[in-house]
Design a protein around this motif. Sequence first.
Motif, PDB file in Angstrom:
ATOM      1  N   MET A 256       0.687  -1.267  -0.507  1.00 25.45           N
ATOM      2  CA  MET A 256      -0.184  -0.338   0.405  1.00 25.45           C
ATOM      3  C   MET A 256       0.659   0.947  -0.014  1.00 25.45           C
ATOM      4  O   MET A 256       0.210   2.436  -0.980  1.00 25.45           O
ATOM      5  N   GLY A 257       2.278   1.575   1.240  1.00 22.68           N
ATOM      6  CA  GLY A 257       2.844   2.670   0.631  1.00 22.68           C
ATOM      7  C   GLY A 257       2.981   2.437  -0.693  1.00 22.68           C
ATOM      8  O   GLY A 257       3.810   3.798  -0.939  1.00 22.68           O
ATOM      9  N   ALA A 258       3.583   1.700  -1.460  1.00 15.31           N
ATOM     10  CA  ALA A 258       4.575   1.927  -2.030  1.00 15.31           C
ATOM     11  C   ALA A 258       3.768   2.130  -3.720  1.00 15.31           C
ATOM     12  O   ALA A 258       3.869   2.712  -4.062  1.00 15.31           O
TER      13      ALA A 258
ATOM     14  N   VAL B 275      12.947   5.809   3.074  1.00 19.56           N
ATOM     15  CA  VAL B 275      11.689   4.898   3.663  1.00 19.56           C
ATOM     16  C   VAL B 275      12.975   3.776   4.642  1.00 19.56           C
ATOM     17  O   VAL B 275      11.856   2.428   5.107  1.00 19.56           O
ATOM     18  N   ALA B 276      13.590   4.076   4.496  1.00 20.51           N
ATOM     19  CA  ALA B 276      14.634   3.157   5.932  1.00 20.51           C
ATOM     20  C   ALA B 276      13.765   3.681   7.176  1.00 20.51           C
ATOM     21  O   ALA B 276      15.089   3.550   8.835  1.00 20.51           O
TER      22      ALA B 276
ATOM     23  N   VAL C 281      -2.067  17.665   0.703  1.00 19.57           N
ATOM     24  CA  VAL C 281      -2.486  15.894   0.572  1.00 19.57           C
ATOM     25  C   VAL C 281      -1.505  15.230  -0.124  1.00 19.57           C
ATOM     26  O   VAL C 281      -1.199  14.539   0.330  1.00 19.57           O
ATOM     27  N   TRP C 282      -1.019  15.304  -1.089  1.00 22.47           N
ATOM     28  CA  TRP C 282       0.504  15.193  -1.790  1.00 22.47           C
ATOM     29  C   TRP C 282       1.647  14.433  -0.717  1.00 22.47           C
ATOM     30  O   TRP C 282       2.357  13.409  -0.720  1.00 22.47           O
ATOM     31  N   VAL C 283       2.087  15.949   0.195  1.00 24.37           N
ATOM     32  CA  VAL C 283       2.874  15.764   0.645  1.00 24.37           C
ATOM     33  C   VAL C 283       2.428  15.090   2.060  1.00 24.37           C
ATOM     34  O   VAL C 283       3.335  13.645   2.053  1.00 24.37           O
ATOM     35  N   GLY C 284       1.561  14.386   2.552  1.00 26.38           N
ATOM     36  CA  GLY C 284       1.044  13.625   3.690  1.00 26.38           C
ATOM     37  C   GLY C 284       1.200  12.219   3.161  1.00 26.38           C
ATOM     38  O   GLY C 284       1.337  11.432   3.898  1.00 26.38           O
ATOM     39  N   LEU C 285       0.429  12.107   1.660  1.00 28.42           N
ATOM     40  CA  LEU C 285       0.757  10.567   1.127  1.00 28.42           C
ATOM     41  C   LEU C 285       1.884  10.254   0.807  1.00 28.42           C
ATOM     42  O   LEU C 285       2.708   8.611   0.873  1.00 28.42           O
ATOM     43  N   ALA C 286       2.973  11.229   0.338  1.00 29.33           N
ATOM     44  CA  ALA C 286       4.337  10.868   0.412  1.00 29.33           C
ATOM     45  C   ALA C 286       5.044  10.562   1.808  1.00 29.33           C
ATOM     46  O   ALA C 286       5.380   9.674   1.315  1.00 29.33           O
ATOM     47  N   VAL C 287       4.738  11.324   3.037  1.00 26.25           N
ATOM     48  CA  VAL C 287       5.339  10.763   3.889  1.00 26.25           C
ATOM     49  C   VAL C 287       4.596   9.890   4.696  1.00 26.25           C
ATOM     50  O   VAL C 287       5.772   8.408   5.333  1.00 26.25           O
ATOM     51  N   GLY C 288       3.534   8.948   4.623  1.00 26.03           N
ATOM     52  CA  GLY C 288       2.593   7.827   5.007  1.00 26.03           C
ATOM     53  C   GLY C 288       3.250   7.036   4.253  1.00 26.03           C
ATOM     54  O   GLY C 288       3.428   6.091   4.367  1.00 26.03           O
TER      55      GLY C 288
ATOM     56  N   SER D 194       5.290   6.747   1.633  1.00 26.29           N
ATOM     57  CA  SER D 194       7.405   6.250   2.491  1.00 26.29           C
ATOM     58  C   SER D 194       7.574   5.667   4.168  1.00 26.29           C
ATOM     59  O   SER D 194       8.654   4.535   4.131  1.00 26.29           O
ATOM     60  N   PHE D 195       6.767   5.543   4.678  1.00 29.20           N
ATOM     61  CA  PHE D 195       6.391   5.128   6.555  1.00 29.20           C
ATOM     62  C   PHE D 195       6.267   3.915   6.235  1.00 29.20           C
ATOM     63  O   PHE D 195       6.848   3.526   6.520  1.00 29.20           O
ATOM     64  N   LEU D 196       5.369   3.924   5.424  1.00 25.95           N
ATOM     65  CA  LEU D 196       4.726   2.138   5.294  1.00 25.95           C
ATOM     66  C   LEU D 196       5.341   1.338   4.399  1.00 25.95           C
ATOM     67  O   LEU D 196       5.208   0.017   5.017  1.00 25.95           O
ATOM     68  N   MET D 197       6.216   1.810   3.869  1.00 25.81           N
ATOM     69  CA  MET D 197       7.143   1.112   2.387  1.00 25.81           C
ATOM     70  C   MET D 197       8.085   0.389   2.979  1.00 25.81           C
ATOM     71  O   MET D 197       9.472  -0.361   3.978  1.00 25.81           O
ATOM     72  N   SER D 198       8.497   1.472   4.878  1.00 25.78           N
ATOM     73  CA  SER D 198       9.881   1.034   5.456  1.00 25.78           C
ATOM     74  C   SER D 198       9.573  -0.078   6.155  1.00 25.78           C
ATOM     75  O   SER D 198      10.328  -0.463   7.272  1.00 25.78           O
ATOM     76  N   PHE D 199       8.423  -0.584   6.603  1.00 24.28           N
ATOM     77  CA  PHE D 199       7.694  -1.979   7.043  1.00 24.28           C
ATOM     78  C   PHE D 199       8.822  -2.899   5.753  1.00 24.28           C
ATOM     79  O   PHE D 199       8.595  -4.043   6.757  1.00 24.28           O
ATOM     80  N   ASN D 200       9.254  -2.934   5.099  1.00 23.76           N
ATOM     81  CA  ASN D 200       9.817  -3.746   4.163  1.00 23.76           C
ATOM     82  C   ASN D 200      11.103  -4.852   4.899  1.00 23.76           C
ATOM     83  O   ASN D 200      11.126  -5.686   4.538  1.00 23.76           O
ATOM     84  N   TRP D 201      11.655  -4.403   6.032  1.00 25.28           N
ATOM     85  CA  TRP D 201      12.533  -4.969   6.557  1.00 25.28           C
ATOM     86  C   TRP D 201      12.336  -5.215   7.736  1.00 25.28           C
ATOM     87  O   TRP D 201      13.569  -5.771   8.414  1.00 25.28           O
ATOM     88  N   TRP D 202      11.062  -5.869   8.119  1.00 24.01           N
ATOM     89  CA  TRP D 202      10.978  -5.986   9.877  1.00 24.01           C
ATOM     90  C   TRP D 202      11.150  -7.297   9.984  1.00 24.01           C
ATOM     91  O   TRP D 202      11.739  -7.605  10.822  1.00 24.01           O
TER      92      TRP D 202
END
Length: 309
Positions: free
Chosen positions: A16-18, A41-42, A96-103, A105-113
């Motif tokens: 979803m984040g990506a 994203v890290a 809205v675009w800035v908020g979506l970009a931050v959100g 990238s944060f969700l993408m950082s779950f990739n290495w959990w």
Amino acid sequence: MSTTAMVLFFEFLVAMGAAILTIIAMPHLDIVTNITILSSVAVLSAFLQVITQCTARARNCFLAPSIIAVLLILLGYGLFVYLYITKDLTDTKTIVWVGLAVGGSFLMSFNWWENYFRLISKNSRSVFLDKLMKDVKKCQNILHILSSLLRIAVTAAVLGAYVPLDGMDWEIVTAIPSRETRIIAIIIGVQLISSALCHWFALVACKMHALRRCFILPLYLASLAVMVLFIVPVIVYFEDYKTSLNGTSIDFAGYCNQVVDARNQSLTGSVFPELVLDVTHTLCFLDMSRIADIGLLTEDPRPVCKEAV
């Protein structure tokens, strides 16, 4: 919650984040901003790195750099939000675009959990984490297959929802001009080759026990190198433009206006000059509504559709 459900939940967040970041947010931001966003994203990985080192209960000289990394990433988020939102507080779309970009990238950082959960489970007494990581190891292949299918489904769902919600026509997505098709094919080829080389160099670095200095550090410096490679041509283009004026004095602010005006008149140049103009526009930090496209290959189709009607 079962192991499969938990793994798929994390994969859903990553997918979803990506999708949100690449499909919705990044096309409305400039190329320099997008490069720096990819470095953020890290944020969760950096935070989990701190937790991992703390649970190890041993003196670790890398704890301070990990904490500094978290603080710098959060500072980058803050500056990104501040610079874009304070530029025009009435521009709700940019907010809205800035908020979506931050959100995103944060969700993408779950990739290495999984990497960090495995280390934390070894150094902690958590029965839940220990059982979770053992179950993941047993059914890793099937989880990878399910995760890949889930990412495809989530990406398709986000795209399918975004196109009608944004008032776009599906022909814009399906009908790609031949020039852009060639560029996309080149980008995909570069991505495939880069991924293969990164994988190979990572394996070599692991075998040499030199992962930090031979792989991680160059990978972190890659984003900075890309920005330098684009900023240097901006300086060259600016100097060439001043030379073409035959002695007429012009500062960088005046050059910014000339670049924006010229770009409004023609968007049919080659790829590299357009990339340089993207970076120039970012450095100028002018009003983005003055240009017909924001970022390479992201021309806003809605004004064109209205004119056609």
